[in-house]
Design a protein around this motif. Structure first.
Motif, PDB file in Angstrom:
ATOM      1  N   SER A 258     -14.053   7.382 -32.073  1.00  0.00           N
ATOM      2  CA  SER A 258     -15.133   6.734 -32.812  1.00  0.00           C
ATOM      3  C   SER A 258     -14.666   6.280 -34.191  1.00  0.00           C
ATOM      4  CB  SER A 258     -16.317   7.697 -32.945  1.00  0.00           C
ATOM      5  OG  SER A 258     -17.342   7.129 -33.724  1.00  0.00           O
ATOM      6  N   MET A 259     -13.900   7.131 -34.884  1.00  0.00           N
ATOM      7  CA  MET A 259     -13.432   6.751 -36.215  1.00  0.00           C
ATOM      8  C   MET A 259     -12.365   5.666 -36.147  1.00  0.00           C
ATOM      9  SD  MET A 259     -13.357  10.323 -38.352  1.00  0.00           S
ATOM     10  CE  MET A 259     -12.359  11.159 -37.129  1.00  0.00           C
ATOM     11  N   SER A 260     -11.572   5.644 -35.100  1.00  0.00           N
ATOM     12  CA  SER A 260     -10.555   4.592 -34.995  1.00  0.00           C
ATOM     13  C   SER A 260     -11.177   3.230 -34.771  1.00  0.00           C
ATOM     14  CB  SER A 260      -9.586   4.919 -33.857  1.00  0.00           C
ATOM     15  OG  SER A 260     -10.273   4.934 -32.615  1.00  0.00           O
ATOM     16  N   SER A 261     -12.343   3.182 -34.135  1.00  0.00           N
ATOM     17  CA  SER A 261     -13.035   1.901 -33.994  1.00  0.00           C
ATOM     18  C   SER A 261     -13.635   1.454 -35.322  1.00  0.00           C
ATOM     19  CB  SER A 261     -14.134   2.008 -32.937  1.00  0.00           C
ATOM     20  OG  SER A 261     -15.107   2.968 -33.313  1.00  0.00           O
ATOM     21  N   THR A 262     -13.984   2.410 -36.189  1.00  0.00           N
ATOM     22  CA  THR A 262     -14.511   2.062 -37.510  1.00  0.00           C
ATOM     23  C   THR A 262     -13.388   1.748 -38.486  1.00  0.00           C
ATOM     24  OG1 THR A 262     -16.365   3.574 -37.094  1.00  0.00           O
ATOM     25  CG2 THR A 262     -16.038   2.843 -39.363  1.00  0.00           C
ATOM     26  N   TYR A 263     -12.256   2.428 -38.359  1.00  0.00           N
ATOM     27  CA  TYR A 263     -11.090   2.213 -39.226  1.00  0.00           C
ATOM     28  C   TYR A 263      -9.911   1.785 -38.356  1.00  0.00           C
ATOM     29  CZ  TYR A 263     -13.959   4.948 -42.437  1.00  0.00           C
ATOM     30  OH  TYR A 263     -14.993   5.414 -43.221  1.00  0.00           O
TER      31      TYR A 263
END
Length: 329
Positions: A258-263
């Motif tokens: 989830s965080m890799s899609s945001t960052y």
């Protein structure tokens, strides 16, 4: 009478043969020369060079972004996902092992119905991929709106709303437990079959109840064979928790994803964060495995296997002795 010329001289009168060798030292005083193994040293040097190159590449390659790795490693979102992973893995491991024990006992029972049901269950869940089981359970409410207990083809006594019971955590734990039980059943069955038949006969001759025989005699001995095999399953279970992301549960892998899609610029360091945490979890399981195996090895071996600290000390002492002998030569 004098001996004629050229007559043979007796062995007692013969002089000792000339020799130039000095008397040899006693065996206790002689130094044992170690066998030369140049091939081993060459292979060791090559492996050390390769390991050094890999470590150098990991440390110096800017693509890994170790500063971002340090930033993300202990972030609350990652730690929350780690707790979810631990919870799912712990519950699934316990439920899967209990289910595997029941299935193994059913497979070894004298009832043909229990044997057939156990074999069918194991065959089914070992054949279907885990991701399929999870997705099927996630959409289970579309097939059955309610669940009920009662008389088959008759009235229902208790009715449950499936949509309220099937939370994301429940779906993940049930799916992993069902899958784990099928593999644990074969591990437990193999461990029980490894116990010597004489143990069963001795327990039966003493008139012990079947349940007592299993709890106090058969199962403790079977654990020596069950532990290493089931720990392999447990390590696989820890890694399989990454699939619960597909049923909307944010475990460790789900949080990283989830965080890799945001960052998007931090994809690699986030994947390294997940990798390191999985390495820590599986290493902790391996340490527990060692001490459990060591505990159940009591009475089965003359000496207990050394702990990692004892093994390291013995290795360092052997290396010092070897270097000392090589220097003396």
């Amino acid at each position: 009478m004098s001996e004629p010329p050229g007559a043979a001289v007796s062995l007692a009168e013969a002089p000792p043969p000339p020799t130039d060798r000095t008397p040899s030292k006693p065996l206790a005083a002689q130094r044992v020369q170690p066998l030369r193994r140049p091939g081993r040293w060459i292979v060791t040097a090559v492996v050390l060079v390769l390991v050094a190159q890999i470590l150098h590449g990991l440390v110096t390659n800017p693509f890994y972004q170790w500063d971002r790795f340090r930033y993300w490693f202990l972030r609350p979102a990652v730690l929350d996902g780690l707790l979810v992973t631990l919870e799912v893995a712990a519950l699934s491991a316990v439920l899967g092992l209990l289910g595997g024990i029941l299935l193994a006992l059913a497979r070894l029972s004298g009832s043909p119905v229990l044997r057939a049901v156990s074999w069918t269950y194991t065959w089914l869940f070992r054949s279907v991929p885990l991701i399929v089981v999870l997705i099927f359970l996630y959409n289970f409410s579309a097939l059955y709106k309610t669940l009920s207990l009662g008389v088959p083809f008759g009235p229902a006594f208790v009715t449950f709303d499936e949509s309220r019971l099937a939370t994301d955590m429940a779906i993940a734990v049930i799916g992993l437990s069902l899958n784990e039980a099928a593999y644990a059943a074969e591990v437990v069955r193999g461990g029980i079959l490894s116990v010597d038949q004489g143990q069963h006969e001795a327990a039966a001759a003493l008139g012990l109840p079947k349940g007592y025989q299993f709890r106090r005699i058969v199962f403790p001995q079977a654990l020596r064979s069950i532990t290493p095999n089931y720990v392999n399953q447990l390590i696989g279970l820890v890694k399989s928790t990454s699939l619960v992301f597909y049923v909307s549960l944010l475990d460790l892998f789900g949080a990283v994803q989830s965080m890799s899609s945001t960052y998007p610029g931090d994809v690699v360091p986030l994947l390294l964060v997940a990798t390191v945490w999985y390495l820590i979890l599986t290493s902790a399981v391996s340490v527990v495995q060692f001490y459990v195996e060591r505990y159940y090895a009591r009475g089965a071996t003359r000496t207990l296997p050394p702990t990692p600290v004892q093994r390291a000390r013995a290795g360092l002492a052997g290396l010092r002795d070897r270097l000392r002998r090589e220097a003396a030569v």
